[in-house]
Design a protein around this motif. Structure first.
Motif, PDB file in Angstrom:
ATOM      1  N   LEU A 117       0.843  -1.201   0.000  1.00 53.04           N
ATOM      2  CA  LEU A 117       0.000   0.000   0.000  1.00 53.04           C
ATOM      3  C   LEU A 117       0.883   1.257   0.000  1.00 53.04           C
ATOM      4  O   LEU A 117       0.635   2.211  -0.749  1.00 53.04           O
ATOM      5  N   TYR A 118       1.906   1.245   0.847  1.00 53.53           N
ATOM      6  CA  TYR A 118       2.866   2.351   0.837  1.00 53.53           C
ATOM      7  C   TYR A 118       3.503   2.474  -0.546  1.00 53.53           C
ATOM      8  O   TYR A 118       3.715   3.573  -1.054  1.00 53.53           O
ATOM      9  N   GLY A 119       3.829   1.321  -1.130  1.00 55.97           N
ATOM     10  CA  GLY A 119       4.459   1.309  -2.455  1.00 55.97           C
ATOM     11  C   GLY A 119       3.596   2.035  -3.477  1.00 55.97           C
ATOM     12  O   GLY A 119       4.083   2.880  -4.246  1.00 55.97           O
ATOM     13  N   ILE A 120       2.296   1.718  -3.458  1.00 56.30           N
ATOM     14  CA  ILE A 120       1.367   2.353  -4.395  1.00 56.30           C
ATOM     15  C   ILE A 120       1.327   3.864  -4.158  1.00 56.30           C
ATOM     16  O   ILE A 120       1.363   4.665  -5.104  1.00 56.30           O
ATOM     17  N   ALA A 121       1.262   4.238  -2.875  1.00 58.15           N
ATOM     18  CA  ALA A 121       1.174   5.668  -2.542  1.00 58.15           C
ATOM     19  C   ALA A 121       2.440   6.403  -2.984  1.00 58.15           C
ATOM     20  O   ALA A 121       2.366   7.506  -3.532  1.00 58.15           O
ATOM     21  N   VAL A 122       3.593   5.784  -2.782  1.00 63.45           N
ATOM     22  CA  VAL A 122       4.868   6.410  -3.178  1.00 63.45           C
ATOM     23  C   VAL A 122       4.939   6.528  -4.696  1.00 63.45           C
ATOM     24  O   VAL A 122       5.340   7.557  -5.245  1.00 63.45           O
ATOM     25  N   LEU A 123       4.502   5.470  -5.368  1.00 59.43           N
ATOM     26  CA  LEU A 123       4.517   5.460  -6.829  1.00 59.43           C
ATOM     27  C   LEU A 123       3.647   6.587  -7.381  1.00 59.43           C
ATOM     28  O   LEU A 123       4.043   7.331  -8.288  1.00 59.43           O
ATOM     29  N   TRP A 124       2.463   6.727  -6.807  1.00 63.87           N
ATOM     30  CA  TRP A 124       1.515   7.733  -7.287  1.00 63.87           C
ATOM     31  C   TRP A 124       2.038   9.138  -7.011  1.00 63.87           C
ATOM     32  O   TRP A 124       2.017   9.993  -7.888  1.00 63.87           O
ATOM     33  N   SER A 125       2.546   9.352  -5.790  1.00 67.94           N
ATOM     34  CA  SER A 125       2.971  10.718  -5.441  1.00 67.94           C
ATOM     35  C   SER A 125       4.263  11.111  -6.162  1.00 67.94           C
ATOM     36  O   SER A 125       4.597  12.285  -6.210  1.00 67.94           O
ATOM     37  N   ASN A 126       4.981  10.133  -6.716  1.00 71.14           N
ATOM     38  CA  ASN A 126       6.233  10.452  -7.421  1.00 71.14           C
ATOM     39  C   ASN A 126       6.133  10.172  -8.912  1.00 71.14           C
ATOM     40  O   ASN A 126       7.150   9.970  -9.577  1.00 71.14           O
ATOM     41  N   ARG A 127       4.900  10.151  -9.427  1.00 77.57           N
ATOM     42  CA  ARG A 127       4.767   9.800 -10.850  1.00 77.57           C
ATOM     43  C   ARG A 127       5.436  10.831 -11.752  1.00 77.57           C
ATOM     44  O   ARG A 127       5.862  10.510 -12.851  1.00 77.57           O
ATOM     45  N   ASN A 128       5.513  12.088 -11.266  1.00 78.28           N
ATOM     46  CA  ASN A 128       6.193  13.109 -12.082  1.00 78.28           C
ATOM     47  C   ASN A 128       7.412  13.695 -11.374  1.00 78.28           C
ATOM     48  O   ASN A 128       7.902  14.740 -11.769  1.00 78.28           O
ATOM     49  N   ARG A 129       7.846  13.075 -10.288  1.00 81.02           N
ATOM     50  CA  ARG A 129       8.975  13.628  -9.529  1.00 81.02           C
ATOM     51  C   ARG A 129       9.954  12.517  -9.201  1.00 81.02           C
ATOM     52  O   ARG A 129       9.597  11.348  -9.174  1.00 81.02           O
ATOM     53  N   ASN A 130      11.157  12.907  -8.924  1.00 82.09           N
ATOM     54  CA  ASN A 130      12.197  11.956  -8.499  1.00 82.09           C
ATOM     55  C   ASN A 130      12.287  10.744  -9.423  1.00 82.09           C
ATOM     56  O   ASN A 130      12.488   9.616  -8.961  1.00 82.09           O
ATOM     57  N   ARG A 131      12.123  10.978 -10.717  1.00 87.57           N
ATOM     58  CA  ARG A 131      12.089   9.850 -11.649  1.00 87.57           C
ATOM     59  C   ARG A 131      13.420   9.119 -11.710  1.00 87.57           C
ATOM     60  O   ARG A 131      13.473   7.940 -12.059  1.00 87.57           O
ATOM     61  N   ASP A 132      14.472   9.842 -11.371  1.00 87.88           N
ATOM     62  CA  ASP A 132      15.785   9.210 -11.372  1.00 87.88           C
ATOM     63  C   ASP A 132      15.933   8.208 -10.226  1.00 87.88           C
ATOM     64  O   ASP A 132      16.628   7.204 -10.341  1.00 87.88           O
ATOM     65  N   LEU A 133      15.275   8.530  -9.118  1.00 91.08           N
ATOM     66  CA  LEU A 133      15.379   7.671  -7.928  1.00 91.08           C
ATOM     67  C   LEU A 133      14.361   6.535  -7.937  1.00 91.08           C
ATOM     68  O   LEU A 133      14.603   5.468  -7.366  1.00 91.08           O
TER      69      LEU A 133
END
Lengths: 93, 668
Positions: free
Chosen positions: B104-120
């Motif tokens: 669940l955390y994974g999904i939330a992190v993925l969603w909140s970083n869909r346009n940010r921190n793409r390098d990480l």
């Protein structure tokens, strides 16, 4: 139920495999991240300057310390702004 | 349902491995397709785990006793509410639930970083999937929640479904126990996010403090849940275990306290890295240590290496945890070592009398406290390894070490925020501390004259006055500045202090919660208790209260039978209430349980326990007089409220800024 059991692994494979056939590298990711990091740093620095001014108003630090620290932060902010400009120019070049 | 849940878990196994490999290779070789496949794996992992969790919940609701886990943790007459929460009542289910929260955390992190921190993100995804792989591995090989119940029939195991289950542990049949585990797990698991970002930033040598800023809110979120989980656990222990206290330095309690201590240190030290670019190695070490301590705490709870009222049974999962921890420690600290040049500080300490140095000092104290707790918790294991016998150190050890440390931290809670960044001059220091120090001294003298002689309690109350005064002064000075600069009214100025700098002023609210908590803790110095067998009409006195047993009754519900006393409580001849302490015996699990009754006031708690039925047929009533316990719960609520304020986004660009002499200056 047994059909669902059979379908589950097939469904998973069908979802996971298609992206593998996409070609091409991630374009400009590194630069975007660098610009985003610089912007975040700029925002943090501006917030720190505001807090520094506030601390002076509250009487937590002397005028001399405040001026010295503010000058240092402003220099750093100016460097960050230049760095952002450079990155943006390279991006559009 | 058993097959479906089981198949979802089995399918998850290769998905996590594939996803981790795809993410890592995609990040390294900058291949869009591989990165997308890795991210899809995270989404698929979440869906598969959701399927597994729902399958297990459905088995509980349908009384599917052919499943060993359901048969061992439920029964037909268990209320539906507890049937759902029995999901995390045992080893197998709670590990599955942990894994689901991770995804669940994974999904939330993925969603909140869909346009940010793409390098990480490819590396973050890989680390999250490796963690998920580890838990899936355990769920499949050592703690499978979908294992069918079998009985031995002439040497041949055959599937078996008993007519009823063995029931849920009575101690877990309490509303606090419904909320406590998910909240605590959200805290434990949440620290995987800053951990994954830190390792990803180290691996890629990400520029600046972007990763730190990206994870600041996640760290706070996890820490807040961990704090809430610990407080709920304390509340559960107080109202359910029936021993009159809320904290016993039990290994499992300590397991949650250790990452909380390092996590709290981290929340303070990241501010220094953000503002001054210092303590980079320290922060990397703290991020890694906090998450690994979360896993270590789970290992303590699950492996059975230490005995505890909260621990799960002896289990083979310990080996898996040891392997994961060893790999985690080796990889994380190895990476920090290899990247030490990347972690070089941008600045040096200007003065010992500065916010930076006081934060660093507070960090050291938190780490000392963590080590003391770790040492005391592991002492039985270490003593057995060295001397062949288990020696427990018990609460006296923990109190002797941690009470002075706690008091020192309480002092720093008031001291540090009054210091300026870089350096504070002595005149400024004197001006800031004159009032708090004077009031602290006055409070100490008054309490001493009121015959408060318990040394630590006296220090704690005095320090609480000191810290509370510094907090009030901070709000007063901040509000005054806004009023002077912007002409705001007092309510508006105070509200704007929160809105313009929620982290700083929310932090002060957290600190005020800490003050209330410490006042509550100090109250335990004056605890009293006594026990007596009382028949109807019998009376007992404690601390100015008189309790009289009016009636004894017995009864039965489908789930348990009970013996209950009707107790009238009086203070100074005036009735204050009627209470019904109860003792239960649960049929399915064949276990007794106590249901305590508490008369709670700001001054003290009168805590009533129906301990047993006496030799003369009366009720043995154990009564505790616990001063200031309510302050702990109120302090906990204030603490959590402060944490929530810290999570509020700062009003900055796009929102009306106060007028100042320079564009970037002014009130926060």
């Amino acid at each position: 139920m047994s059909i669902l059991l059979l379908l589950l692994p097939v469904l998973v494979v069908a979802v996971l495999l298609p992206p593998l056939f996409r070609r091409g590298p991630e374009v400009g990711v590194e630069r975007e991240d660098r610009i985003a990091a610089l912007r975040e740093r700029k925002r943090a620095l501006l917030a720190a300057i505001r807090e520094l001014d506030f601390d002076r108003e509250m009487g937590k630090l002397s005028e001399a310390d405040h001026e010295a620290e503010r000058e240092r932060m402003k220099r750093e902010a100016a460097e960050i702004l230049s760095a952002i400009d450079r990155e943006e120019a390279r991006k559009h070049a | 349902m058993n097959e479906l849940g089981s198949l979802a878990l089995i399918t998850l196994y290769p998905v996590t491995l594939f996803g981790a490999a795809a993410s890592f290779l995609g990040g390294r070789n900058r291949r869009k397709g591989l990165v997308a496949a890795g991210e899809r794996s995270l989404v698929v992992s979440f869906l598969l785990l959701t399927l597994s969790v729902l399958s297990l919940v459905a088995l509980f609701l349908r009384d599917g006793f052919s499943n060993a886990y359901v048969a061992n943790h439920s029964n037909i007459d268990l209320p539906i509410f507890y049937k759902v929460t029995a999901l995390w009542a045992g080893q197998e289910g709670s590990l599955l639930f942990w894994n689901w929260l991770l995804s669940l955390y994974g999904i939330a992190v993925l969603w909140s970083n869909r346009n940010r921190n793409r390098d990480l993100m490819p590396y973050v995804t890989a680390i999250l999937l490796i963690s998920a792989f580890f838990f899936t591995n355990m769920n499949l090989l050592a703690a499978n929640p979908f294992r069918p119940l079998v009985m031995d029939h002439a040497g041949t195991p055959i599937p078996y479904a008993p007519p009823d289950g063995r029931g849920l542990n009575p101690l877990l049949q309490h509303p606090a126990m419904v909320v406590h585990p998910p909240v605590l797990y959200l805290g434990f698991v949440g620290f995987v996010v800053p951990f994954a970002f830190a390792l990803a930033a180290l691996w890629t040598r990400a520029p600046g403090v972007g990763w730190l800023l990206a994870t600041r809110r996640w760290t706070l979120f996890a820490w807040l849940f961990l704090s809430g989980g610990i407080l709920l656990g304390a509340r559960w222990a107080y109202v359910e275990l029936g021993w009159g206290g809320y904290w016993a330095w039990d290994p499992v309690e300590n397991a949650s306290l250790m990452p909380w201590l390092t996590g709290t240190a981290l929340l303070h030290s990241v501010i220094i890295q953000e503002k001054r670019g210092m303590l980079k190695v320290w922060n990397a070490v703290l991020v890694v240590t906090t998450y690994l301590l979360c896993v270590f705490g789970t290992f303590l709870t699950r492996s059975g290496i230490v005995s505890s009222v909260h621990a799960f049974a002896q289990s083979p999962v310990g080996h898996y945890f040891v392997a994961f921890l060893a790999l985690g420690v080796a990889f994380s600290f190895g990476l920090i070592w290899v990247r030490r040049d990347y972690l070089r500080s941008d600045a040096t300490l200007d003065s010992i009398l500065s916010r930076e140095s006081s934060f660093f000092f507070n960090n050291l104290i938190f780490l000392v406290a963590c080590f003391a707790v770790l040492w005391g918790t592991l002492f039985p294991v270490l003593s057995e390894a060295v001397r062949g016998e288990q020696i427990s150190v018990g609460p006296p050890y923990f109190n002797r070490i941690n009470v002075p440390i706690g008091l020192f931290l309480l002092f720093l809670t008031g001291f540090a925020p009054l210091l300026a960044w870089r350096r504070t001059s002595w005149p400024n220091l004197r001006r800031s501390f004159a009032w708090p120090a004077a009031l602290m001294l006055a409070a100490g003298i008054v309490l001493f004259l009121l015959a408060v002689r318990a040394r630590y309690a006296l220090i704690c109350f005095s320090l609480s006055v000191f810290v509370a005064t510094t907090i009030v002064m901070e709000f007063h000075r901040g509000g005054r500045v806004r009023r002077r600069q912007l002409g705001e009214s007092w309510p508006r100025a105070l509200a704007n202090l929160f809105l313009r700098n929620p982290r700083r002023y929310g932090g002060y609210v957290v600190h005020f919660g800490v003050v209330l908590l410490f006042v509550g803790f100090a109250g335990s110095s004056f605890n009293r208790s006594r026990a007596e067998e009382l028949s109807p009409g019998g009376e007992m006195a404690i601390g100015g209260y008189t309790l009289r047993v009016e009636k004894l009754e017995e009864g039965e519900t489908p789930n348990y039978d009970f013996a209950r006393a009707r107790v009238a409580l009086e203070r100074g001849g005036r009735p204050v209430g009627v209470y019904h302490p109860e003792r239960r015996f649960y049929f399915a699990s064949e276990q007794p349980s106590t249901e305590v009754e508490i008369h709670s006031t700001v001054r003290e708690d009168i805590y009533l326990v129906y301990a047993s039925t006496g030799e003369k047929g009366g009720a043995v009533i154990q009564v505790y007089r616990n001063p200031l316990v309510l302050w702990v719960w109120v302090g906990g609520l204030v603490f959590v409220l402060g944490g929530l304020i810290c999570l509020v986004p700062t009003r900055r660009e796009g929102s009306p800024a106060p007028k100042t002499s320079e564009s970037e200056g002014g009130a926060p």
